[in-house]
Design an enzyme around this catalytic site. Structure first.
Site, mmCIF file in Angstrom:
data_model
loop_
_atom_site.group_PDB
_atom_site.id
_atom_site.type_symbol
_atom_site.label_atom_id
_atom_site.label_comp_id
_atom_site.label_asym_id
_atom_site.label_seq_id
_atom_site.Cartn_x
_atom_site.Cartn_y
_atom_site.Cartn_z
ATOM 1 N N GLU A 22 41.447 18.859 9.532
ATOM 2 C CA GLU A 22 42.771 19.425 9.811
ATOM 3 C C GLU A 22 43.716 19.258 8.618
ATOM 4 O O GLU A 22 44.382 20.216 8.223
ATOM 5 C CB GLU A 22 43.372 18.777 11.059
ATOM 6 C CG GLU A 22 44.688 19.430 11.442
ATOM 7 C CD GLU A 22 45.571 18.546 12.279
ATOM 8 O OE1 GLU A 22 45.394 18.521 13.499
ATOM 9 O OE2 GLU A 22 46.462 17.880 11.701
ATOM 10 N N SER A 69 45.312 13.516 13.683
ATOM 11 C CA SER A 69 43.936 14.008 13.898
ATOM 12 C C SER A 69 43.356 14.426 12.554
ATOM 13 O O SER A 69 43.971 15.214 11.838
ATOM 14 C CB SER A 69 43.923 15.239 14.800
ATOM 15 O OG SER A 69 44.526 14.980 16.037
ATOM 16 N N ARG A 74 46.230 25.455 14.950
ATOM 17 C CA ARG A 74 46.166 24.748 13.657
ATOM 18 C C ARG A 74 45.880 25.720 12.506
ATOM 19 O O ARG A 74 45.087 25.419 11.603
ATOM 20 C CB ARG A 74 45.100 23.639 13.686
ATOM 21 C CG ARG A 74 45.320 22.561 14.738
ATOM 22 C CD ARG A 74 46.562 21.740 14.402
ATOM 23 N NE ARG A 74 46.695 20.573 15.245
ATOM 24 C CZ ARG A 74 47.374 20.548 16.397
ATOM 25 N NH1 ARG A 74 47.984 21.637 16.840
ATOM 26 N NH2 ARG A 74 47.475 19.435 17.088
HETATM 27 P P1 FAD Z 1 52.518 17.820 4.039
HETATM 28 O O1 FAD Z 1 51.493 16.826 4.455
HETATM 29 O O2 FAD Z 1 53.400 17.452 2.924
HETATM 30 O O3 FAD Z 1 51.802 19.201 3.704
HETATM 31 C C1 FAD Z 1 50.838 19.737 4.580
HETATM 32 C C2 FAD Z 1 50.380 21.103 4.039
HETATM 33 O O4 FAD Z 1 51.483 22.010 4.036
HETATM 34 C C3 FAD Z 1 49.902 21.055 2.582
HETATM 35 O O5 FAD Z 1 48.887 22.032 2.430
HETATM 36 C C4 FAD Z 1 51.138 21.470 1.776
HETATM 37 O O6 FAD Z 1 50.809 22.056 0.535
HETATM 38 C C5 FAD Z 1 51.752 22.497 2.714
HETATM 39 N N1 FAD Z 1 53.221 22.587 2.631
HETATM 40 C C6 FAD Z 1 54.119 21.613 2.932
HETATM 41 N N2 FAD Z 1 55.372 22.071 2.794
HETATM 42 C C7 FAD Z 1 55.272 23.353 2.390
HETATM 43 C C8 FAD Z 1 56.218 24.368 2.049
HETATM 44 N N3 FAD Z 1 57.538 24.133 2.106
HETATM 45 N N4 FAD Z 1 55.765 25.594 1.668
HETATM 46 C C9 FAD Z 1 54.437 25.846 1.606
HETATM 47 N N5 FAD Z 1 53.490 24.922 1.885
HETATM 48 C C10 FAD Z 1 53.904 23.698 2.278
HETATM 49 N N6 FAD Z 1 50.303 17.825 13.695
HETATM 50 C C11 FAD Z 1 50.356 18.588 14.809
HETATM 51 O O7 FAD Z 1 50.300 19.817 14.753
HETATM 52 N N7 FAD Z 1 50.465 18.007 16.047
HETATM 53 C C12 FAD Z 1 50.532 16.657 16.210
HETATM 54 O O8 FAD Z 1 50.630 16.178 17.335
HETATM 55 C C13 FAD Z 1 50.477 15.843 15.039
HETATM 56 N N8 FAD Z 1 50.525 14.487 15.142
HETATM 57 C C14 FAD Z 1 50.463 13.722 14.017
HETATM 58 C C15 FAD Z 1 50.527 12.318 14.157
HETATM 59 C C16 FAD Z 1 50.488 11.507 13.052
HETATM 60 C C17 FAD Z 1 50.556 10.009 13.227
HETATM 61 C C18 FAD Z 1 50.412 12.094 11.749
HETATM 62 C C19 FAD Z 1 50.423 11.206 10.532
HETATM 63 C C20 FAD Z 1 50.341 13.467 11.600
HETATM 64 C C21 FAD Z 1 50.352 14.300 12.737
HETATM 65 N N9 FAD Z 1 50.278 15.701 12.638
HETATM 66 C C22 FAD Z 1 50.361 16.488 13.781
HETATM 67 C C23 FAD Z 1 50.134 16.348 11.325
HETATM 68 C C24 FAD Z 1 51.484 16.533 10.581
HETATM 69 O O9 FAD Z 1 52.496 15.844 11.234
HETATM 70 C C25 FAD Z 1 51.877 18.011 10.501
HETATM 71 O O10 FAD Z 1 50.840 18.767 9.910
HETATM 72 C C26 FAD Z 1 53.157 18.221 9.695
HETATM 73 O O11 FAD Z 1 53.602 19.542 9.850
HETATM 74 C C27 FAD Z 1 52.971 17.903 8.217
HETATM 75 O O12 FAD Z 1 54.241 17.941 7.581
HETATM 76 P P2 FAD Z 1 54.426 17.363 6.112
HETATM 77 O O13 FAD Z 1 55.808 17.690 5.682
HETATM 78 O O14 FAD Z 1 54.056 15.936 6.076
HETATM 79 O O15 FAD Z 1 53.377 18.243 5.316
HETATM 80 N N1 EPU Z 2 39.190 10.928 23.616
HETATM 81 C C1 EPU Z 2 38.050 10.156 23.442
HETATM 82 N N2 EPU Z 2 38.138 9.104 22.590
HETATM 83 C C2 EPU Z 2 39.268 8.773 21.923
HETATM 84 C C3 EPU Z 2 40.422 9.568 22.116
HETATM 85 C C4 EPU Z 2 40.360 10.654 22.975
HETATM 86 O O1 EPU Z 2 37.013 10.416 24.034
HETATM 87 O O2 EPU Z 2 39.258 7.805 21.155
HETATM 88 C C5 EPU Z 2 39.099 12.083 24.517
HETATM 89 C C6 EPU Z 2 39.816 11.824 25.833
HETATM 90 O O3 EPU Z 2 38.910 12.104 26.875
HETATM 91 C C7 EPU Z 2 40.945 12.824 25.892
HETATM 92 C C8 EPU Z 2 40.537 13.881 24.863
HETATM 93 O O4 EPU Z 2 39.712 13.213 23.918
HETATM 94 O O5 EPU Z 2 41.061 13.408 27.139
HETATM 95 C C9 EPU Z 2 41.743 14.488 24.135
HETATM 96 O O6 EPU Z 2 42.499 13.440 23.516
HETATM 97 P P1 EPU Z 2 44.067 13.578 23.229
HETATM 98 O O7 EPU Z 2 44.780 13.962 24.472
HETATM 99 O O8 EPU Z 2 44.497 12.356 22.514
HETATM 100 O O9 EPU Z 2 44.151 14.859 22.307
HETATM 101 P P2 EPU Z 2 43.355 15.242 20.981
HETATM 102 O O10 EPU Z 2 42.501 16.430 21.298
HETATM 103 O O11 EPU Z 2 42.676 14.088 20.379
HETATM 104 C C10 EPU Z 2 45.208 16.910 20.221
HETATM 105 C C11 EPU Z 2 45.853 17.257 18.901
HETATM 106 C C12 EPU Z 2 46.942 16.237 18.592
HETATM 107 C C13 EPU Z 2 48.011 16.320 19.671
HETATM 108 C C14 EPU Z 2 47.343 15.987 21.018
HETATM 109 C C15 EPU Z 2 48.307 16.146 22.181
HETATM 110 C C16 EPU Z 2 44.210 18.408 17.567
HETATM 111 C C17 EPU Z 2 43.268 18.340 16.417
HETATM 112 N N3 EPU Z 2 44.859 17.270 17.856
HETATM 113 O O12 EPU Z 2 44.572 15.674 20.037
HETATM 114 O O13 EPU Z 2 47.535 16.577 17.339
HETATM 115 O O14 EPU Z 2 49.051 15.407 19.426
HETATM 116 O O15 EPU Z 2 46.220 16.879 21.237
HETATM 117 O O16 EPU Z 2 48.565 17.485 22.415
HETATM 118 O O17 EPU Z 2 44.347 19.458 18.185
HETATM 119 C C18 EPU Z 2 47.352 16.199 14.991
HETATM 120 O O18 EPU Z 2 47.166 17.426 14.888
HETATM 121 O O19 EPU Z 2 47.405 15.457 13.998
HETATM 122 C C19 EPU Z 2 47.521 15.628 16.320
HETATM 123 C C20 EPU Z 2 47.698 14.324 16.527
#
Ligand code: FAD
Ligand code: EPU
Length: 339
Positions: A331, A235, A161
């Protein structure tokens, strides 16, 4: 390039909180970059799909909304394909398109919201894979030198991240395209136990890349609240990474806390588990709260402001610090121009 004055940003952030910008500039062609007003990170912001931002205040200056599109194969060498992708391309649509073209490597990253240009910011990752495994280079406009730069993957300093763009030189670069190196030969990456179980539950023994993508989509739909139904940014906190000694202490006091070894003997701890243990899963402050489906996700039940969501985030940080002695780092980009 489209320009709008004093636009609402409510529809441009997945929390759905109200905010305004001084100016909204929608970037549709690379040449438009040269016409942009000077970018000052103390008042301006770059936005993709707004799925990883929390607006605590308005943006006093300009929001540059990246809508630079395009996907093109720039080279094929042996088994791998070099694919250039415009920063405004939707990430998940890109993943599914590559799979249809017989390219692999992105399947574990299915259904991550947002666009391609934001992917390097926090080295998006899920289900055992992150962007660093496929990123070849990034093309960006460097505001500091007023020149185009092409940065190799190593120069982007991708970590958990984290990246050059996020912590070393925030606000210095406007990413306009990314180049991915994608193999044609599928090498499944099934280290993540939940993913193996999901495939086994569907009786899939030798999965294709498409099977892995479908399994990831099912898992994500089950676990995470959908921003189209309830505002959120995924997250809200990173999973904290601590050194081995600190991990031993915390795990001795809390043996149930899920943890994973990472590089250099450090240990990643589950923030969701700690938040749930503090009794905060489902907690609400008006319309701002902690999701009752996943403790690491903060949500907007409808009418929350960014300040209220930030208040909930601060309460979560304080509770986890008191119970576990562990600081939680947000995050998403917390947009607060009052500081
Ligand atoms: P934005 O929200 O628009 O921007 C995010 C940041 O990037 C800001 O600081 C912005 O200024 C900067 N930025 C954006 N575009 C540019 C550019 N072209 N040049 C320079 N800076 C820029 N993330 C994960 O890593 N793993 C996950 O599993 C994951 N799951 C998610 C699930 C949900 C339901 C949601 C809502 C989010 C999740 N995210 C996850 C976070 C998100 O999807 C990522 O961070 C994604 O890359 C954000 O893209 P965006 O275009 O919406 O960025
Ligand atoms: N857990 C709880 N309570 C909850 C949910 C989860 O105790 O309500 C515990 C469970 O025991 C589980 C552990 O947390 O085993 C991990 O949960 P999960 O597998 O859902 O993963 P996470 O650590 O919560 C991370 C990333 C996610 C990514 C998933 C899958 C970060 C900050 N988040 O979540 O990324 O999708 O792993 O790889 O690293 C995001 O960045 O926005 C995001 C969704």
């Amino acid at each position: 390039m489209k320009v709008r004055e004093r636009p609402s940003l409510k529809a441009l952030n997945s929390f759905g909180v109200p905010a305004r910008a001084g100016l909204l500039v929608t970037l549709e062609r690379e040449e438009d970059v040269l016409e942009l007003p000077f970018f000052d990170p103390r008042r301006d912001l770059v936005l993709g799909d707004g799925t990883n931002v929390l607006f605590v205040t308005d943006v006093p200056g300009t929001v540059i909304h990246n809508r630079l599109m395009g996907r093109s194969v720039v080279a094929e060498d042996g088994d791998s394909i070099l694919l250039e992708v415009g920063a405004g391309e939707n990430w998940h649509r890109l993943v599914r398109w590559t799979l249809r073209q017989g390219m692999t490597g992105l399947e574990n990253l299915s259904l991550i919201p947002g666009c391609a240009g934001a992917a390097p910011l926090q080295n998006i990752g899920a289900y055992g894979v992150d962007l660093s495994s496929v990123l070849d280079r990034v093309t960006a406009w460097d505001w500091e030198t007023a020149a185009w730069v092409s940065l190799g993957a190593r120069e982007c300093l991708l970590g958990y991240r984290d990246s050059l763009f996020r912590s070393v030189a925030p606000g210095r670069y406007l990413i306009t395209s990314i180049r991915l190196r994608l193999p044609r030969t599928f090498r499944p990456r099934l280290d993540f136990a939940g993913l193996r179980e999901e495939l086994a539950a569907a009786d899939i023994v030798r999965p294709s890349a498409l099977d892995v993508s479908d399994a990831v989509i099912r898992l994500r739909r089950r676990k995470l609240p959908d921003p189209a139904a309830i505002g959120n940014a995924g997250s809200f906190f990173k999973n904290p990474v601590v050194n081995a000694d600190r991990a031993d202490q915390v795990l001795a006091d809390h043996p149930g806390l899920p943890s994973w070894p990472v590089a250099d003997g450090a240990v990643k701890l589950s923030a969701a588990w700690m938040i749930e243990r503090c009794g905060l899963k489902g907690h609400r402050l008006g319309d701002a709260g902690v999701s009752d489906r996943h403790a690491l996700v903060l949500v907007n039940h409808g009418g929350a402001s960014g300040q209220q969501i930030w208040q909930v985030a601060s309460a979560v940080q304080a509770a986890v610090a008191e119970a576990f002695g562990i600081p939680l780092e947000p995050e998403p980009r917390v947009v607060d121009f009052s500081r």
